[in-house]
Design an enzyme around this catalytic site. Structure first.
Site, mmCIF file in Angstrom:
data_model
loop_
_atom_site.group_PDB
_atom_site.id
_atom_site.type_symbol
_atom_site.label_atom_id
_atom_site.label_comp_id
_atom_site.label_asym_id
_atom_site.label_seq_id
_atom_site.Cartn_x
_atom_site.Cartn_y
_atom_site.Cartn_z
ATOM 1 C CG PHE A 1 48.240 36.812 37.320
ATOM 2 C CD1 PHE A 1 48.866 37.845 36.633
ATOM 3 C CD2 PHE A 1 48.522 35.503 36.945
ATOM 4 C CE1 PHE A 1 49.747 37.583 35.591
ATOM 5 C CE2 PHE A 1 49.400 35.228 35.902
ATOM 6 C CZ PHE A 1 50.013 36.267 35.225
ATOM 7 C CB CYS A 2 44.038 40.993 36.248
ATOM 8 S SG CYS A 2 42.986 41.266 37.702
ATOM 9 C CB THR A 3 46.301 45.489 36.720
ATOM 10 O OG1 THR A 3 46.575 45.300 35.337
ATOM 11 C CG2 THR A 3 47.108 46.664 37.250
ATOM 12 C CB ILE B 1 50.330 42.272 39.121
ATOM 13 C CG1 ILE B 1 49.940 41.108 38.212
ATOM 14 C CG2 ILE B 1 51.835 42.528 39.027
ATOM 15 C CD1 ILE B 1 50.026 41.443 36.733
#
EC number: 1.14.-.-
Length: 257
Positions: A181-183, A210
């Site tokens: 996951f990332c932003t 996210i």
């Protein structure tokens, strides 16, 4: 004044990125938008803010282009524009990874939805009972503001350092379902493609990142806030900004330089 903040990306073939950049710059300036748009042969990456009517008109124009009809835009609000300027840039990649053998145009990374991930987090395993590992693809500055509970984090300062840093932990992931996951989803999509090409077939990306998770299911399973690269600094699970004057001042100086 209520400002609408948006984040969106889309991997799609763009044969004349400079032409598109000129068109976007013209429409964005007329609309009074602020933020950054990155364009490459592999697609487009946007972080834009403006008044509601201007934002809606801009995306209506952009998505009328068949190449961007499937563009998924994430929205949040603030009382101010978190960007100082409006910038449109043509780059080799819309997110720098420097792995020429990885192309989201050829194959898309498999993903898991926010609702499904929330269910897995509650159980601690996927639908097949396989243990779950959350893998953060962001850098240490971002992670300091928050991450998923118990997530594996890597000691990197740039996304290009992800492959080298992950090499030390591969054996720990062999028996797990890994969700990267990332932003907003763009980095974890490239990360998952690279991991699968490198022989790890048990990895998925969190669809929408996210911010998409916050938007759809809230903050369950997440500790803290999500760092964003603008004057809002970080967003809580209700997508409300953190206002930190010291960080804002630092960001303003970097915008001027």
């Amino acid at each position: 004044m209520v400002i609408i903040n948006t984040a969106a990306y889309h991997f799609v073939s763009i044969t004349q990125p400079q032409t598109l950049a000129d068109q976007i710059r013209a429409h964005g300036e007329i609309a009074g938008l602020k933020g950054t748009v990155l364009i490459a042969n592999e697609g487009i990456n946007l972080f834009l803010a403006g008044e509601k009517e201007a934002i809606n008109a801009f995306y209506a124009w952009l998505c009328a282009d068949v190449r961007f009809a499937a563009l998924h835009v994430k929205y949040s609000v603030s009382a101010y524009k978190p960007f100082a300027r409006f910038k449109v840039k043509v780059r080799p990649e819309i997110i720098s990874f420097r792995r020429g053998d990885i192309s989201p145009l050829q194959v898309r990374a498999p993903g898991v939805s926010a609702h499904t991930l929330r269910d897995w987090l509650r159980r601690g395993c996927d639908d097949n009972g396989r243990r779950l590992v959350m893998l953060d693809a962001r850098n240490q500055q971002e992670i300091a503001y928050g991450t998923f509970s118990g997530a594996m984090t890597l000691p990197i300062t740039k996304f290009t350092g992800f492959p080298g840093a992950l090499a030390h932990y591969r054996d720990l992931l062999s028996d797990a379902t890994v969700v990267s996951f990332c932003t907003g989803g763009i980095r974890c999509e490239k990360a998952v493609l690279w991991m699968r090409a490198d022989g790890m077939d048990n990895v998925l990306q969190l669809e929408g990142g996210i911010l998409g998770y916050f938007e759809q299911v809230g903050g369950e399973g997440y500790d803290g806030r999500c760092f964003v690269f603008d004057k809002r600094v970080a967003l809580d699970p209700q997508l409300r900004p953190l206002y930190d004057m010291r960080v804002v001042a630092s960001f303003a100086r970097s915008e001027i330089s």
